[in-house]
Design a protein around this motif. Structure first.
Motif, PDB file in Angstrom:
ATOM      1  N   ARG A   6       0.682  -1.272  -0.100  1.00 22.52           N
ATOM      2  CA  ARG A   6      -0.021  -0.192   0.225  1.00 22.52           C
ATOM      3  C   ARG A   6       0.982   1.214  -0.076  1.00 22.52           C
ATOM      4  NH1 ARG A   6      -5.517  -0.404   1.418  1.00 22.52           N
ATOM      5  NH2 ARG A   6      -6.103  -2.673   1.630  1.00 22.52           N
ATOM      6  N   VAL A   7       0.425   2.352  -0.493  1.00 19.22           N
ATOM      7  CA  VAL A   7       1.061   3.450  -0.706  1.00 19.22           C
ATOM      8  C   VAL A   7       0.351   4.626   0.450  1.00 19.22           C
ATOM      9  CG1 VAL A   7       1.637   5.467  -2.210  1.00 19.22           C
ATOM     10  CG2 VAL A   7       1.868   3.249  -2.831  1.00 19.22           C
ATOM     11  N   SER A   8       0.962   5.244   0.953  1.00 19.32           N
ATOM     12  CA  SER A   8       0.564   6.340   1.836  1.00 19.32           C
ATOM     13  C   SER A   8      -0.276   7.285   1.022  1.00 19.32           C
ATOM     14  CB  SER A   8       1.686   7.301   2.547  1.00 19.32           C
ATOM     15  OG  SER A   8       2.231   8.126   1.646  1.00 19.32           O
TER      16      SER A   8
ATOM     17  N   ASN B 150      -3.565  -3.441  12.002  1.00 20.32           N
ATOM     18  CA  ASN B 150      -2.450  -2.795  11.438  1.00 20.32           C
ATOM     19  C   ASN B 150      -2.977  -1.282  11.167  1.00 20.32           C
ATOM     20  OD1 ASN B 150      -0.988  -4.943  11.552  1.00 20.32           O
ATOM     21  ND2 ASN B 150      -1.245  -5.527   9.059  1.00 20.32           N
ATOM     22  N   ALA B 151      -3.744  -0.554  11.933  1.00 15.34           N
ATOM     23  CA  ALA B 151      -4.139   0.680  11.692  1.00 15.34           C
ATOM     24  C   ALA B 151      -3.076   1.624  12.487  1.00 15.34           C
ATOM     25  CB  ALA B 151      -5.415   0.982  12.208  1.00 15.34           C
ATOM     26  N   GLY B 152      -2.158   1.043  13.265  1.00 14.39           N
ATOM     27  CA  GLY B 152      -1.216   1.856  14.067  1.00 14.39           C
ATOM     28  C   GLY B 152      -0.209   2.858  13.417  1.00 14.39           C
ATOM     29  N   PHE B 153       0.507   3.631  14.062  1.00 12.87           N
ATOM     30  CA  PHE B 153       1.341   4.441  13.379  1.00 12.87           C
ATOM     31  C   PHE B 153       2.575   3.668  12.520  1.00 12.87           C
ATOM     32  CE2 PHE B 153       4.818   7.854  13.433  1.00 12.87           C
ATOM     33  CZ  PHE B 153       4.229   8.598  12.333  1.00 12.87           C
ATOM     34  N   ALA B 154       3.175   2.789  13.261  1.00 12.51           N
ATOM     35  CA  ALA B 154       4.094   2.004  12.760  1.00 12.51           C
ATOM     36  C   ALA B 154       3.640   1.463  11.557  1.00 12.51           C
ATOM     37  CB  ALA B 154       4.479   0.936  13.698  1.00 12.51           C
ATOM     38  N   CYS B 155       2.441   0.999  11.259  1.00 13.31           N
ATOM     39  CA  CYS B 155       2.086   0.243  10.009  1.00 13.31           C
ATOM     40  C   CYS B 155       2.010   1.428   8.959  1.00 13.31           C
ATOM     41  CB  CYS B 155       0.819  -0.369  10.092  1.00 13.31           C
ATOM     42  SG  CYS B 155       0.233  -1.051   8.568  1.00 13.31           S
ATOM     43  N   ARG B 156       1.933   2.774   9.427  1.00 18.48           N
ATOM     44  CA  ARG B 156       1.737   3.572   8.289  1.00 18.48           C
ATOM     45  C   ARG B 156       3.258   3.848   7.836  1.00 18.48           C
ATOM     46  NH1 ARG B 156      -0.987   8.584  10.883  1.00 18.48           N
ATOM     47  NH2 ARG B 156      -0.533   9.587   9.028  1.00 18.48           N
ATOM     48  N   VAL B 157       4.020   4.161   8.924  1.00 17.37           N
ATOM     49  CA  VAL B 157       5.612   4.248   8.710  1.00 17.37           C
ATOM     50  C   VAL B 157       6.162   3.019   7.696  1.00 17.37           C
ATOM     51  CG1 VAL B 157       7.745   4.394   9.383  1.00 17.37           C
ATOM     52  CG2 VAL B 157       5.917   5.564  10.669  1.00 17.37           C
ATOM     53  N   ARG B 158       5.740   1.769   8.022  1.00 15.27           N
ATOM     54  CA  ARG B 158       6.299   0.915   6.958  1.00 15.27           C
ATOM     55  C   ARG B 158       5.819   0.877   5.581  1.00 15.27           C
ATOM     56  NH1 ARG B 158       7.802  -4.905   7.720  1.00 15.27           N
ATOM     57  NH2 ARG B 158       7.478  -5.770   5.748  1.00 15.27           N
TER      58      ARG B 158
ATOM     59  N   LEU C 101       7.715  11.535  14.797  1.00 14.88           N
ATOM     60  CA  LEU C 101       7.704  10.192  14.410  1.00 14.88           C
ATOM     61  C   LEU C 101       8.504   9.126  15.311  1.00 14.88           C
ATOM     62  CD1 LEU C 101       8.531   9.221  10.701  1.00 14.88           C
ATOM     63  CD2 LEU C 101       9.735   8.104  12.457  1.00 14.88           C
ATOM     64  N   LYS C 102       9.535   9.687  15.778  1.00 19.91           N
ATOM     65  CA  LYS C 102      10.393   8.699  16.852  1.00 19.91           C
ATOM     66  C   LYS C 102       9.372   8.328  18.064  1.00 19.91           C
ATOM     67  CE  LYS C 102      14.933  10.190  15.487  1.00 19.91           C
ATOM     68  NZ  LYS C 102      16.167  10.812  15.784  1.00 19.91           N
ATOM     69  N   ARG C 103       8.897   9.559  18.420  1.00 19.29           N
ATOM     70  CA  ARG C 103       8.096   9.534  19.937  1.00 19.29           C
ATOM     71  C   ARG C 103       6.962   8.404  19.607  1.00 19.29           C
ATOM     72  NH1 ARG C 103       3.742  11.614  20.988  1.00 19.29           N
ATOM     73  NH2 ARG C 103       3.603  13.263  19.554  1.00 19.29           N
ATOM     74  N   ARG C 104       6.177   8.731  18.416  1.00 22.83           N
ATOM     75  CA  ARG C 104       4.749   7.943  18.351  1.00 22.83           C
ATOM     76  C   ARG C 104       5.337   6.340  17.860  1.00 22.83           C
ATOM     77  NH1 ARG C 104       0.425  10.671  14.595  1.00 22.83           N
ATOM     78  NH2 ARG C 104      -0.622   8.606  15.240  1.00 22.83           N
ATOM     79  N   LEU C 105       6.350   6.128  17.238  1.00 22.14           N
ATOM     80  CA  LEU C 105       7.002   4.664  17.158  1.00 22.14           C
ATOM     81  C   LEU C 105       7.271   4.284  18.592  1.00 22.14           C
ATOM     82  CD1 LEU C 105       9.141   4.897  13.967  1.00 22.14           C
ATOM     83  CD2 LEU C 105       6.831   3.823  14.085  1.00 22.14           C
ATOM     84  N   GLN C 106       7.895   4.725  19.406  1.00 23.88           N
ATOM     85  CA  GLN C 106       8.347   4.343  20.767  1.00 23.88           C
ATOM     86  C   GLN C 106       7.144   3.965  21.460  1.00 23.88           C
ATOM     87  OE1 GLN C 106      10.680   7.575  22.152  1.00 23.88           O
ATOM     88  NE2 GLN C 106      12.504   6.795  21.431  1.00 23.88           N
ATOM     89  N   GLU C 107       6.016   4.541  21.381  1.00 24.80           N
ATOM     90  CA  GLU C 107       4.785   4.290  22.192  1.00 24.80           C
ATOM     91  C   GLU C 107       4.319   3.047  21.513  1.00 24.80           C
ATOM     92  OE1 GLU C 107       2.455   7.875  20.802  1.00 24.80           O
ATOM     93  OE2 GLU C 107       3.282   9.060  22.348  1.00 24.80           O
ATOM     94  N   GLU C 108       4.744   2.848  20.191  1.00 24.02           N
ATOM     95  CA  GLU C 108       4.080   1.281  19.981  1.00 24.02           C
ATOM     96  C   GLU C 108       4.929   0.233  19.971  1.00 24.02           C
ATOM     97  OE1 GLU C 108       2.284   1.687  15.817  1.00 24.02           O
ATOM     98  OE2 GLU C 108       1.129   3.266  16.658  1.00 24.02           O
TER      99      GLU C 108
ATOM    100  N   ALA D 222       8.167   0.399  18.736  1.00 23.89           N
ATOM    101  CA  ALA D 222       8.781   0.053  17.458  1.00 23.89           C
ATOM    102  C   ALA D 222       9.895   1.314  17.303  1.00 23.89           C
ATOM    103  CB  ALA D 222       7.834   0.256  16.420  1.00 23.89           C
ATOM    104  N   SER D 223      10.833   1.234  16.183  1.00 26.10           N
ATOM    105  CA  SER D 223      11.736   1.862  15.770  1.00 26.10           C
ATOM    106  C   SER D 223      12.090   2.183  14.512  1.00 26.10           C
ATOM    107  CB  SER D 223      13.105   1.675  16.653  1.00 26.10           C
ATOM    108  OG  SER D 223      13.712   0.599  15.891  1.00 26.10           O
TER     109      SER D 223
END
Length: 342
Positions: free
Chosen positions: A40-42, A225-233, A260-267, A269-270
Motif C-alpha cells: 500500500r502507498v501512503s 494494522n491501523a497503528g502509526f508503525a504500520c503507516r511508517v512501514r 515520528l520517533k516518539r509515536r513509534l516508541q509508543e508502539e 517500534a523504531s
C-alpha cells in the motif's frame, strides 16, 4: 491506497505520453514496487502523484479513464469474490462490506427507495485532490463493473453525483454505460430493485466462499494494522531511493522527526527496525526471484558493499545470502519434482 492502482495509473499516463516513471520517482515512489496486490502507498504520496498526474497529463478526467481500466481481477480477493457471486445483489453486498480494503476512508450505505436501491458512497475524511479522482474511479468503475458482471449495461441504473457537471465530463458521457445526473444530493449508484436478482456470469460458489474468507481476514488485518508503525512501514516499503531517510518519511506523513520517533516508541517500534524488516523481506525476494549477484542485491538494499549486506543477513537469518539462495533453489526443485510425479 493499494499500490497496484498507482501502477495502473502510471501505465495510463504512459499511454498519454507522460513520463510516468520519472513522475513516480519525483514523489519518492519506487516504480518496481507498485505492481503488487499486497503493498500500500501512503495517502500523502498517492495524493501528490494523482495531483501531478492530472497537471502533467492535462487530463482532469483521469479518474474516469482509470475506471475503464479497472477490470475485476485487479481488485484482488475482493474482485474475485464479487465476480464469483451468484447474483448482482451478492456482489454489491460484498462491495459494501469490503470497499475499505481497496479504497480506504470510503464507505457504501445501501438505502431502498420505492423500486430502487441507492448505494451511497461517502468519505470519512477530506482527501483533498485525491477525493474527486477516487469518486470518479469508484462510481464510474461500478458502472463498468456492472457490465462486466452481467454481460450488458444494467437497464434502469444511473449514477448520482453531487455538485455541478465538470467541464470535462461531456467528452466521456457516451462511454459511460449508464446515465449520470449531477447536482444530486448524494454520490450514489442507483439500481432498480428487480435488477439486483440478475445472475453473475462468472458465478462459482466455492471460489466465492474462499475469496470472501480471504477478504474477512484482510479486513481484520487492516484493522489490526491501523497503528502509526504500520503507516511508517508502508512508506518505507514503496520508497525510492531505498532505504528512505527518516526526515523524508516524517515529511511524507506530515509529522516532525521527533514526533515520528516518539509515536513509534509508543508502539514499541523504531524506525531502524522497520527499515531492517523491509530490507529482510526484500532481500529474500531478490535472492529467490532474481539472478542478481550479491553486490547488486546489496546496492538495491542500500548497503555500501556485499560484505556489509552479508553480515546483516547472517544476523537476521543465521544463514549467508548464498546459502539462503541455494536452499531456496533446492526447495523449489524438490517441489517441482514432487508435482511432476504426483
Amino acid at each position: 491506497m493499494p499500490a497496484i492502482y498507482l501502477h495502473i495509473l502510471a501505465e495510463l499516463l504512459h499511454s498519454l505520453g507522460v513520463d510516468d516513471q520519472g513522475l513516480l520517482l519525483r514523489v519518492g515512489l519506487d516504480p518496481s514496487r507498485l505492481n503488487s496486490a499486497e503493498l500500500r502507498v501512503s495517502q500523502a504520496q498517492a495524493s501528490e502523484f494523482v495531483t501531478r498526474a492530472i497537471i502533467e497529463s492535462g487530463e482532469p478526467g483521469l479518474g474516469i479513464l482509470m475506471a475503464r481500466e479497472m477490470k475485476l481481477p485487479l481488485h484482488g480477493n475482493l474482485g474475485t469474490a464479487v465476480m464469483s457471486s451468484r447474483k448482482l445483489a451478492d456482489s454489491l453486498a460484498l462491495l459494501t462490506r469490503f470497499l475499505t480494503l481497496r479504497a480506504p476512508h470510503l464507505r457504501i450505505e445501501k438505502r431502498l427507495a420505492n423500486d430502487e436501491a441507492h448505494f451511497r458512497v461517502s468519505c470519512d475524511v477530506d482527501l483533498g485532490p485525491l477525493q474527486g479522482f477516487i469518486m470518479d474511479a469508484v462510481l464510474f468503475g461500478c458502472a463498468f463493473m456492472g457490465s462486466q458482471l452481467t454481460g450488458t449495461p444494467i437497464a434502469g441504473a444511473r449514477i448520482l453525483r453531487r455538485g455541478p457537471e465538470p467541464h470535462y465530463f461531456p467528452r466521456f458521457r457516451k462511454s459511460i454505460p449508464v446515465p449520470v445526473q449531477f447536482d444530486a444530493m448524494e454520490d450514489a449508484l442507483v439500481i432498480p430493485r428487480a435488477s439486483l436478482d440478475l445472475s453473475v456470469r462468472f458465478s462459482d460458489d466455492q471460489l466465492a466462499a474462499a475469496s470472501r474468507a480471504q477478504c474477512e481476514e484482510a479486513l481484520q488485518r487492516l484493522t489490526e494494522n491501523a497503528g502509526f508503525a504500520c503507516r511508517v512501514r508502508r512508506v518505507i516499503e514503496t520508497s525510492h531511493p531505498f532505504p528512505p531517510k527518516l526526515a523524508r518519511v516524517a515529511a511524507t506523513l506530515f509529522v516532525s522527526e521527533r514526533t515520528l520517533k516518539r509515536r513509534l516508541q509508543e508502539e514499541d517500534a523504531s524506525f531502524q527496525n522497520l527499515v531492517d524488516d523491509v530490507r529482510l523481506e526484500r532481500a529474500g525476494e531478490l535472492l529467490t526471484r532474481t539472478r542478481m549477484n550479491l553486490s547488486q542485491v546489496a546496492d538495491a538494499l542500500g548497503y555500501a558493499d556485499a560484505a556489509n549486506f552479508t553480515r546483516a543477513f547472517k544476523r537476521w537469518t543465521g544463514s549467508s545470502p548464498s546459502q539462503y539462495r541455494s536452499d531456496a533453489q533446492k526447495a523449489a526443485a524438490d517441489l517441482a519434482r514432487s508435482r511432476a510425479t504426483a
